[in-house]
Each structure stands twice: as C-alpha cells, then as structure tokens.
Design an enzyme around this catalytic site. Sequence first.
Site, PDB file in Angstrom:
ATOM      1  N   ASP A 158      34.392  23.230  38.962  1.00  0.00           N
ATOM      2  CA  ASP A 158      34.001  24.634  39.082  1.00  0.00           C
ATOM      3  C   ASP A 158      32.848  24.739  40.087  1.00  0.00           C
ATOM      4  O   ASP A 158      32.175  23.752  40.375  1.00  0.00           O
ATOM      5  CB  ASP A 158      33.500  25.162  37.724  1.00  0.00           C
ATOM      6  N   ARG A 189      40.435  26.010  45.002  1.00  0.00           N
ATOM      7  CA  ARG A 189      40.621  27.278  44.276  1.00  0.00           C
ATOM      8  C   ARG A 189      39.712  28.336  44.923  1.00  0.00           C
ATOM      9  O   ARG A 189      38.502  28.160  44.988  1.00  0.00           O
ATOM     10  CB  ARG A 189      40.203  27.098  42.815  1.00  0.00           C
TER      11      ARG A 189
HETATM   12  P1  FAD Z   1      38.224  41.674  40.070  1.00  0.00           P
HETATM   13  O1  FAD Z   1      37.753  41.860  41.469  1.00  0.00           O
HETATM   14  O2  FAD Z   1      37.203  41.556  38.971  1.00  0.00           O
HETATM   15  O3  FAD Z   1      39.221  42.828  39.695  1.00  0.00           O
HETATM   16  C1  FAD Z   1      40.235  43.243  40.600  1.00  0.00           C
HETATM   17  C2  FAD Z   1      41.423  43.779  39.838  1.00  0.00           C
HETATM   18  O4  FAD Z   1      42.010  42.732  39.030  1.00  0.00           O
HETATM   19  C3  FAD Z   1      41.085  44.877  38.867  1.00  0.00           C
HETATM   20  O5  FAD Z   1      41.005  46.128  39.501  1.00  0.00           O
HETATM   21  C4  FAD Z   1      42.255  44.783  37.893  1.00  0.00           C
HETATM   22  O6  FAD Z   1      43.403  45.354  38.463  1.00  0.00           O
HETATM   23  C5  FAD Z   1      42.474  43.290  37.785  1.00  0.00           C
HETATM   24  N1  FAD Z   1      41.678  42.720  36.679  1.00  0.00           N
HETATM   25  C6  FAD Z   1      40.552  42.004  36.781  1.00  0.00           C
HETATM   26  N2  FAD Z   1      40.092  41.651  35.559  1.00  0.00           N
HETATM   27  C7  FAD Z   1      40.937  42.201  34.658  1.00  0.00           C
HETATM   28  C8  FAD Z   1      41.003  42.214  33.246  1.00  0.00           C
HETATM   29  N3  FAD Z   1      40.080  41.614  32.487  1.00  0.00           N
HETATM   30  N4  FAD Z   1      42.020  42.856  32.649  1.00  0.00           N
HETATM   31  C9  FAD Z   1      42.959  43.492  33.390  1.00  0.00           C
HETATM   32  N5  FAD Z   1      42.948  43.523  34.743  1.00  0.00           N
HETATM   33  C10 FAD Z   1      41.956  42.882  35.373  1.00  0.00           C
HETATM   34  N6  FAD Z   1      33.810  32.080  39.648  1.00  0.00           N
HETATM   35  C11 FAD Z   1      32.875  31.225  40.128  1.00  0.00           C
HETATM   36  O7  FAD Z   1      31.862  31.660  40.687  1.00  0.00           O
HETATM   37  N7  FAD Z   1      33.048  29.869  40.005  1.00  0.00           N
HETATM   38  C12 FAD Z   1      34.167  29.326  39.443  1.00  0.00           C
HETATM   39  O8  FAD Z   1      34.291  28.081  39.359  1.00  0.00           O
HETATM   40  C13 FAD Z   1      35.179  30.217  38.955  1.00  0.00           C
HETATM   41  N8  FAD Z   1      36.320  29.747  38.425  1.00  0.00           N
HETATM   42  C14 FAD Z   1      37.308  30.626  38.073  1.00  0.00           C
HETATM   43  C15 FAD Z   1      38.536  30.118  37.643  1.00  0.00           C
HETATM   44  C16 FAD Z   1      39.582  30.998  37.385  1.00  0.00           C
HETATM   45  C17 FAD Z   1      40.909  30.452  36.931  1.00  0.00           C
HETATM   46  C18 FAD Z   1      39.400  32.405  37.537  1.00  0.00           C
HETATM   47  C19 FAD Z   1      40.515  33.370  37.265  1.00  0.00           C
HETATM   48  C20 FAD Z   1      38.181  32.896  37.927  1.00  0.00           C
HETATM   49  C21 FAD Z   1      37.119  32.031  38.198  1.00  0.00           C
HETATM   50  N9  FAD Z   1      35.881  32.515  38.608  1.00  0.00           N
HETATM   51  C22 FAD Z   1      34.945  31.612  39.069  1.00  0.00           C
HETATM   52  C23 FAD Z   1      35.546  33.956  38.466  1.00  0.00           C
HETATM   53  C24 FAD Z   1      35.761  34.741  39.760  1.00  0.00           C
HETATM   54  O9  FAD Z   1      34.769  34.395  40.704  1.00  0.00           O
HETATM   55  C25 FAD Z   1      35.677  36.259  39.507  1.00  0.00           C
HETATM   56  O10 FAD Z   1      34.388  36.570  39.048  1.00  0.00           O
HETATM   57  C26 FAD Z   1      36.664  36.795  38.499  1.00  0.00           C
HETATM   58  O11 FAD Z   1      37.898  36.153  38.583  1.00  0.00           O
HETATM   59  C27 FAD Z   1      36.876  38.313  38.729  1.00  0.00           C
HETATM   60  O12 FAD Z   1      37.494  38.565  39.981  1.00  0.00           O
HETATM   61  P2  FAD Z   1      39.058  38.884  40.134  1.00  0.00           P
HETATM   62  O13 FAD Z   1      39.496  38.437  41.464  1.00  0.00           O
HETATM   63  O14 FAD Z   1      39.792  38.241  38.989  1.00  0.00           O
HETATM   64  O15 FAD Z   1      39.243  40.427  39.975  1.00  0.00           O
END
Ligand code: FAD
Length: 276
Positions: free
Chosen positions: A105, A156
């Site tokens: 991560d 990732r």
């Molecule tokens: P967002 O920009 O939050 O949302 C965009 C759209 O996605 C929303 O409008 C909606 O349509 C949909 N959506 C988002 N969340 C939801 C929900 N809860 N329910 C329904 N629809 C939703 N961050 C780090 O800094 N370091 C890491 O190592 C790290 N590892 C990760 C590993 C994985 C597998 C994932 C999925 C995320 C990880 N993250 C990590 C978190 C990442 O940086 C984001 O903060 C987080 O994923 C939110 O961004 P997003 O792209 O999912 O969507």
Amino acid sequence: MIPPIASKFVAGETPAEALDHARAMNERDVNVILNLLGEHYDDRRAADEDAEAYLRLLDDIERSDVSACVSVKPSQVGLDVGTHVYRENMERIADAADDAFVWMDMEDHETTDATLDTFEQLAYEHEGGIGVCVQANLKRTEADLERLADVPGKVRLVKGAYDEPAEIAYKDKARVDEVYREYLEYMFREFDGGIAVGSHDPAMIEHARELHEEYGTDFEIQMLMGVREDAQYELAEDYEVWQYVPYGGKWLSYFYRRVMERKENLLFAARAVLSR
Ligand code: FAD
C-alpha cells in the site's frame, strides 16, 4: 467480536474469518486481497509482530484453496521505526510468498520514496510477484509511473486517500479525476500488463475498459470490501476483479474512516444488517 454494522467493511478479527470471506468471494469469481489492519507502529516489536502475522497468513493461503493475496501498509511493518526495518520485514514477507502476490500500500507523501525504492528492489528479486500502489493526486506520480513502466510486477493506481499539501498534490477533485485518466492512458500505452485500477468510480473503470479495447493491455479492477459489491460481481463476469479485504482486531478506526469519507456508508451498512 465485530458488530454486524462494521462487518460490511471488515471480514472479521481472525485470519480464519478472512479466509472464509475469501472463499465466499471466490465463489462469485472475485479474488481477494487480504490486509491485516494496523499502521504507524513506532516500536519495532509491534512491526515485527504484524510482519510475522503476514507470514502465517501467507502460509494459510498457501495451504488453502483460496485465490487470495496480501497488501501491506509500510508503517505497519516498520517504516516509522526506520527504512531498514521496513525493508527487512518486506523482504521476509516477499520471501515467504511462494505463489501468493504481495502488494505494498502507499501512505502519505513522506513515505513514497522509501516505498518505491523497496518495491523496485523486491520486484526484481521476486520476478514480478510484488505490486505497489501510486496515488494520482500526487504531482510526482507522472515521473514515478515513468520509472515503474519497465519494472516487473504490478502497479495499482488510486486517486489518493491522504490530505496532502497543495505544493505537491492536486487538491481539486476534478483535477485528480483528469490526471487519473491521463495516468491510465500512459499505463495502458506503456506498461506490459500489471495494471490495477484501484477505484470505485464507474467513469474510471469505463475508461480502463476502453483503453483495454484500444491497446489490449491486461488489467485488473480492485475495489474495497463493502463498496459497490454488486458492481464487483458483475465486472467479474468479464474482467479480473480483486476485492481488498481488511481484517483484524483494529477494525474500529478503519470502519470510522469508511463512514467519515462517505456518510451514506453508515446507511448502507445499517441496511445490510436490517436485511439479514
Ligand atoms: P471517488 O472519487 O471517491 O468517487 C467517485 C465515484 O465512485 C462516486 O461518484 C461514486 O459513483 C463511486 N463511489 C465511490 N465510493 C463509493 C461508495 N462507497 N459507494 C458507492 N459508490 C461509490 N489510497 C491510498 O492513498 N493508498 C493506498 O494504498 C490505497 N489502496 C487502495 C486499494 C483499493 C483496492 C482501493 C479501492 C482504494 C485504495 N485507496 C488507497 C483509496 C483511494 O486512494 C481512494 O481514496 C478511494 O478509492 C476513493 O476514490 P475512488 O476512485 O474509489 O472514487
């Protein structure tokens, strides 16, 4: 025991519960990335203990029939104690993972160099069995992706979960979305596979699908346990999907973070409990 409201986002307190969840996901063609909850240890003993827990987990995975890998937070296995402690523990974990993949991560920007350096070293030593996360919100990521393009292993791409200073990070959500798209384009064009789209955003996933059609580069989709699970099952019919599954005794702060980043999560979790 984890209360039902939190169990939407956390698989349980023990490795056995996490593996049971993995089995249930595998039945729906979703693979699982296991993460033992824990971070920011400032004494070596705690960091070593979690590293050893990962060694036991990898052994459990090896002996089970589940499709699962692990994802480790740098500060969980010693980065706050010292880079050498982090590196030693990551080496032990990478050495112990026979066929199971090991993800690293990414935490806040002060950890990026140490994390990428350790990844690069281990990725060459373990012939591609290691992956690292990079964050689209950091301005340095364009250069980091260029550096990573020819390194074996996987990358990732996420939007970034940490509140970073404006000098080094894009703060505007629309700008982060824009660079996320640009970085995906770069990765599909320049990487030889090994792309993980770590996002719940339907627009980013659609963009990745289009880029896959255009360039033919392999990719996988990664989402968190408890978030858009119906979409995960649906996407798994056509693509490789991995669900990031936290487990362990330190579930409370993780659950709190999920609720704070999106208040509807509390409602979804409550609904899931009521519909049981
Ligand atoms: P967002 O920009 O939050 O949302 C965009 C759209 O996605 C929303 O409008 C909606 O349509 C949909 N959506 C988002 N969340 C939801 C929900 N809860 N329910 C329904 N629809 C939703 N961050 C780090 O800094 N370091 C890491 O190592 C790290 N590892 C990760 C590993 C994985 C597998 C994932 C999925 C995320 C990880 N993250 C990590 C978190 C990442 O940086 C984001 O903060 C987080 O994923 C939110 O961004 P997003 O792209 O999912 O969507």
